[in-house]
Scaffold this active site. Sequence first.
Site, short mmCIF file in Angstrom:
data_model
loop_
_atom_site.label_atom_id
_atom_site.label_comp_id
_atom_site.label_asym_id
_atom_site.label_seq_id
_atom_site.Cartn_x
_atom_site.Cartn_y
_atom_site.Cartn_z
N TYR A 199 0.63 -1.35 0.13
CA TYR A 199 0.01 0.03 0.12
C TYR A 199 0.91 1.38 -0.08
O TYR A 199 2.06 1.19 0.09
CB TYR A 199 -0.99 0.05 1.08
CG TYR A 199 -0.59 0.01 2.55
CD1 TYR A 199 0.59 0.21 2.97
CD2 TYR A 199 -1.67 -0.38 3.60
CE1 TYR A 199 0.96 0.06 4.28
CE2 TYR A 199 -1.47 -0.45 4.69
CZ TYR A 199 -0.04 -0.10 5.03
OH TYR A 199 0.20 -0.24 6.63
N GLU A 200 0.29 2.33 -0.29
CA GLU A 200 0.80 3.71 -0.55
C GLU A 200 1.81 3.79 -1.53
O GLU A 200 2.81 4.25 -1.49
CB GLU A 200 1.55 4.31 0.77
CG GLU A 200 0.39 4.17 2.24
CD GLU A 200 -0.80 5.05 1.63
OE1 GLU A 200 -0.77 5.84 0.68
OE2 GLU A 200 -1.81 4.85 2.49
N GLY A 201 1.48 2.86 -2.79
CA GLY A 201 2.58 2.85 -3.56
C GLY A 201 3.19 1.66 -3.55
O GLY A 201 4.08 1.66 -2.64
#
Length: 571
Positions: A429-431
């Site tokens: 997550y978050e890239g």
Amino acid sequence: MTYRAPVEDYNFLFDHVVGLDGVRATAKYEDATADVTHAILTEAGKLCEEIIAPLQREGDLHPAVLENGVVRTSPGFRDALQAVGEGGWVGMSSDPEYGGMGLPMALNAAVNDMMAGACLSLQLAPMLTQGQIEALEHHASDTLKSLYLPKLISGEWTGTMNLTEPQAGSDVGALTSKAVENGDGSYAVTGQKIFITWGDHDLGGNVCHLVLARLPDAPSGVRGISLFLVPKLLPDADGNPGARNGVSVVSLEHKLGIHGSPTCVMQFDGSQGWLVGEKEGGMAAMFTMMNNARLGVGAQGIGVGDAAFQHALSYAQDRKQGKTAPEGGADSILGHADVRRMLTTMKADVFAARAISVCNSVAIDMASATKEPAWIARAALLTPISKAFGTDTGVAVADMGLQIHGGMGFIEETGAAQFCRDVRITPIYEGTNGIQAMDLVGRKMMDGGEAAFSLLDEIEAEVEQARVLFPRLAVDVWQACESLREATEWLVSQKDMQDRFAGAVPYLGAFARVLGAHLHLKAALADKNGPREKLARFYIKRMLPEHAGLLAHAQAGAEDLFDLSGEELAI
């Protein structure tokens, strides 16, 4: 195993390795003296050890559930999050005008690391709220700031980030959520979002959603996206939570880990929201929050990795199995060379990742305080490295921790498996970490590698000074730095981005290895003949050499990646 917050590690890093002197010398952070820093870290450590850490297993065994449209949180989470809010920990780095402490991001990142190590499921709530606070501080109207920031900073209200849709994951521009003007300055937001961390709860207060949606006639892709603040409860004239907005939880995701964190499918049905930033400027505004979150997620990986190390070390100290070397300590498995290798690797990598994260947060603080382009570029360069290496380290360390437990690690009751399950989300997550690496070799190298070369120049200058005390170690780090420089020169010369992207992940890994070796060397200089020098020798001799293979991979180009057809891959 009793969790021990890394207070000593951070005091050492701030005082001897990365140093907060430059940050403290700025007018913005002049109040963050050494005494203040040490006192805050000590109190944060107590909070994490005494209040948050006992909830680690509770959240896993008694996860959040959705009952009749209401999200019920894990036992004990309400009181712990209340303590986090009342202690001012949510607003550590926030604007004092709205109730924040205005402390350096470096200090905030340290506390986030500790909280994640104590209980990642719980830490996610204040971390996402901090990201929303930063986005609102930079992009919201004064009216929105005055209404929402004091409540978010105090911890009374929580914040979320709503990007992902079933068809729009990393490709955010494919979203279909829409917003139309209501004629009164607000907008009606409609759409469904998935994977929304702490999307709802029963802790009281309000849940404030930052939602990406598209206005009518807006262009397709990311350029047509706008950002809206959509509260669960509409504040009344006095700012108190009032009528229910058109926001609901469809379901909770059934996840591999972080069971105590409610991950929601959110439905917005004409929900009343307010524009944050400019129309069609949603991604720019959201990236403010995402960059904060990326540094925070890197710290999550480090924190969980540290906790997994502590758990494995405690087990190894007590476990007796087979004949061990006398230097192993009593007759525990600490005397087995392979167990000792794993534990030392875990400790060395956690320190390296933590030190890199501190460098990143210090650069962010210097950029914020001075507005100097060099510091802005340094902060941008280090963010994808911090996020990817911190989380990769967390996964690897948790896996080694389970291995040290042997068969008992595969048994849930020992708790070793939970670290593996919880931390596994962080490289995603978050890239994803692949996206972080592509960002490093793409966007972050648009300056022709200037920011990277500047950092390498600094490393080599500092390594030269270390030659007097540690000539062999200094030579190893200097040579690795030169190899990284040559690889960076090759990288920026590639015009076909596929050739850069093909080796992006190993390049990032090599960069982190060199940074870690440099920071370990600085630690050794501050602790000659002590345990930190011994750890630095282990890292530089045994782990730094990995950079050579990584850089060879990084410079191999993309052609052979596509030699196998899709059909041949399936054979």
